[in-house]
Write an enzyme that holds these catalytic residues in place. Structure first.
Site, short mmCIF file in Angstrom:
data_model
loop_
_atom_site.label_atom_id
_atom_site.label_comp_id
_atom_site.label_asym_id
_atom_site.label_seq_id
_atom_site.Cartn_x
_atom_site.Cartn_y
_atom_site.Cartn_z
CD GLU A 152 -2.96 -1.09 2.28
OE1 GLU A 152 -2.71 -0.43 3.30
OE2 GLU A 152 -4.02 -1.73 2.15
CD GLU A 309 -3.79 -6.11 2.74
OE1 GLU A 309 -4.46 -5.41 3.51
OE2 GLU A 309 -2.59 -5.92 2.55
C1 GAL Z 1 -4.21 -2.88 5.08
C2 GAL Z 1 -2.76 -3.30 5.21
C3 GAL Z 1 -2.62 -4.55 6.05
C4 GAL Z 1 -3.42 -4.42 7.31
C5 GAL Z 1 -4.84 -4.13 6.95
C6 GAL Z 1 -5.74 -4.01 8.14
O1 GAL Z 1 -4.36 -1.58 4.71
O2 GAL Z 1 -2.19 -3.52 3.96
O3 GAL Z 1 -1.26 -4.77 6.33
O4 GAL Z 1 -2.90 -3.39 8.09
O5 GAL Z 1 -4.90 -2.92 6.26
O6 GAL Z 1 -7.06 -3.72 7.76
#
Ligand code: GAL
Length: 663
Positions: A152, A309
């Site tokens: 990110e 994710e």
């Molecule tokens: C994302 C990030 C992850 C984790 C997740 C939690 O933005 O890439 O590592 O922190 O959020 O929701």
């Protein structure tokens, strides 16, 4: 018909795997549970820099080799991440100057992540070295199916105002403008007599009691995005020396952009997104669809993209971290697949016991295997295997485009504006919602996208637009499309200078209107149109020069003057919606807009029942997601893949469930 080198056979399923948080016994349990759930891809190493490079130039590969082999032996593919999102403590202690500085001059303390200045040459060297070491060691490993640069980018270090960033900003400006005369002219620095006589005088928009020039702010956004993209490119070229697998990075496409995702996407072989539902969003299901429709709009040839994710249940960073209701995990994941994702990946595999995100949900929750979440994870894995045949297909071509541009977003957000409490995403989302409610598929695309295939093109708050993009939008109407321009569109050019002679400058001719003054409404103020539609937030003093009036103001300061207009042009038409319509007005207008066009629902269904079609070479699949509390009956024929049953004309989708029919 696999689209590019997709990293898995069938759809990808898995998530961030952080074995470094656990002892070896748990690793063995992990792979056993992964096999039970059908996990075929995990993102490895994403935050493990400090545990691999244990000191400057000293590496501990032993544990990493072991986990790579363990995954490989169990047939689990690896999306190998460079760990540069989280620099090790020794590095920050040695080089505190690479921590980012905020607009007020405070340097971030170590202990978080993405704590590095994108313009720091020192950081770049260290990042390239760890990427190179990983590439060299695992670049040819058969378990490594793809590469994931950092994490990110921009989420935490999106803007850095340190002296090094300031110097890099100046060089970027010199490259962009060539000379100071050009810069002074473009930014309009005669205002407040700010004319620069030396590049050294230019500063990033650091803390100030008065407003900064909007043009300076916009260029700083562009510069910051470019610096991070340069960082991605630098790591990518190091990795490319060792691998021929796809190299990507995970974006955060939802409703506001930290970096210019549509432009970044052009560089990515597989476009990947991280999407988290905002628990407090009353329209969260639609927001999910909106983000997906944006992803498809920026993916190569509108092809498959990767859900890199999302969460199995609650996140850890919202004011109240709402848990997902039973079945919501399945619905969310399958909506992503329906809308073009060939993957359902999560943060993270196993819920952490310690650390900043210890209360974030995961595929294996704190409660362990015997839990709602893990049962749904296993069920999702099985559903994805049943849907393997959709991999590589694309979502049916939408007939409606809603335009979205990151630069327009930045330009509207930065600097003093007629109405400051406006969010760029509000109008695109309001329009999208009206279509979503009717199951009319929409592509959310950048203004430079090919608009030829669309019958209806919606241009909401496209505050900044180039002449070329405005001309292509006009050409779409000439060709026969219905083009709807919303208020606060076409106001400034790419230099952030107001287009003179009446708003909306870039679209005045196309629309046959001219607006001489903005009349933003006060908070809670509301006026009505003669159609009965309610207006909030925005109105303007509009004159039609070559257009018919569709609706006018029934009351308020603009009573009697036009609010919505239509002009026939070429084979199509161009509508102007100069007023901030409430949802019911947008919905009613939408009915008029699609009248007589080929725009129609994928299938008529009750509100809250989402229907999307994916299309492949030899088959097509209808995804039906019932978000509601009533069973829904649809007329469909084919074979239902999740229950493995034939459907002979009548399909019941139980409340809360998903069905996928090969037609
Ligand atoms: C994302 C990030 C992850 C984790 C997740 C939690 O933005 O890439 O590592 O922190 O959020 O929701």
């Amino acid at each position: 018909m696999t689209h590019g080198a997709w990293p898995t056979e069938g759809l990808s399923f898995g998530g961030d795997y952080n074995p470094e948080q656990w002892p070896r016994e748990i690793w063995r349990e992990d792979v056993a549970l992964m096999r039970e759930a059908g996990v075929n891809l995990v993102t490895l190493g994403v935050f493990s820099w400090g545990l691999v490079e244990i000191d400057d130039g000293r590496f501990d590969w032993e544990w990493f080799d072991e986990i790579v082999e363990l995954l490989h032996e169990n047939g689990i593919g690896i999306d190998l991440a460079t760990p540069t999102a989280a620099p090790p403590s020794w590095l920050l202690a040695k080089h505190p100057e690479l921590l980012p500085v905020d607009a007020d001059g405070h340097r971030q303390a170590p202990g978080g992540r993405l704590g590095w200045c994108p313009s720091s040459p020192v950081f770049r060297r260290y990042a390239e070295r760890i990427a190179d070491a990983l590439g060299e060691r695992y670049g040819k490993h058969p378990a490594v199916r793809m590469w994931h640069v950092s994490n990110e980018l921009g989420g935490g270090n999106g803007r850095c105002y340190c002296d090094e960033s300031a110097a890099a900003f100046r060089s970027w400006l010199e490259r962009k403008y060539g000379g100071l005369d050009e810069l002074n002219a473009a930014w309009g620095t005669s205002f407040w007599g700010h004319r620069y006589t030396d590049f050294e005088q230019i500063m990033p928009p650091r803390g100030s009691t008065a407003a900064h020039s909007p043009a300076l702010q916009l260029d700083f956004e562009r510069f910051s995005s470019d610096e991070l993209l340069e960082h991605f490119r630098a790591e990518r070229s190091v990795l490319a020396r060792h691998t021929d697998r796809p190299i990507t990075t995970n974006l955060m496409v939802n409703t506001g952009d930290v970096v210019d995702y549509p432009r970044w996407a052009r560089e990515l072989p597989i476009v990947a997104n991280d999407h988290y539902v905002i628990g407090a969003d009353p329209h969260r299901e639609q927001e999910l669809a909106f983000a997906d429709d944006r992803m498809r709009g920026i993916a190569r040839d509108r092809g498959p993209w990767m859900m890199m994710e999302h969460s199995t249940s609650a996140v850890a960073w919202q004011p109240v971290n709402r848990a997902k209701a039973p079945r919501e995990l399945l619905r969310n994941s399958l909506v992503h697949v329906a809308r073009g994702a060939d993957a359902a990946m999560f943060f993270q595999w196993r819920a952490s016991a310690a650390g900043a995100e210890q209360f974030h949900s995961a595929m294996v929750p704190h409660a362990g295997r015997d839990s709602k979440v893990f049962r749904e994870v296993v069920e999702l894995g099985s559903a994805l295997r049943r849907l393997a045949e959709v991999q590589g297909s694309t979502v049916e071509r939408a007939k409606v485009a809603v335009l979205w541009d990151t630069e327009a977003d930045w330009a509207l957000r930065r600097g003093l504006k007629p109405r400051r409490s406006m969010s760029y995403s509000d109008e695109p989302r309001r329009w999208h919602r009206a279509f979503w409610r009717r199951n009319i598929l929409v592509d959310v695309v950048p203004p430079w996208a090919d608009l030829d295939a669309y019958d209806l093109v919606v241009v909401p708050t496209l505050f900044l637009v180039s002449d070329e993009d405005a001309a292509r939008i006009a050409a779409a109407a000439e060709r026969g499309a219905t083009v709807v321009v919303g208020y606060l569109s076409g106001i400034v050019d790419p230099d952030d200078r107001v287009r003179l002679g009446g708003y909306p400058g870039a679209f005045r001719e196309l629309l046959g209107v001219s607006s001489e003054e903005f009349f933003p409404l006060m908070t809670d103020e509301q006026v009505e149109l003669d159609t009965g539609w309610r207006v909030r937030e925005w109105s303007e003093l509009l004159t039609t020069t070559d257009a018919e009036v569709v609706a006018g103001y029934a009351n308020g300061p603009l009573s009697g003057s036009p609010a919505i207009s239509r002009r026939h042009t070429g084979n199509g038409s161009a509508w102007y919606v100069s007023a901030g319509l409430e949802e019911d007005g947008v919905a009613a207008l939408l009915d008029r807009l699609i009248e007589g066009t080929g725009v129609a629902p994928v299938l008529p269904a009750a509100e809250g029942v989402e229907v999307v079609r994916r299309v492949g070479d030899a088959a097509s699949w209808l995804f039906v997601v019932n978000h509601g509390s009533e069973d829904e009956e649809l007329t469909v024929t084919g074979h239902e893949l999740l229950t493995d049953e034939p459907v002979d004309g009548r399909l019941v989708v139980p409340a809360g469930e998903v069905r996928v029919i090969r037609e």
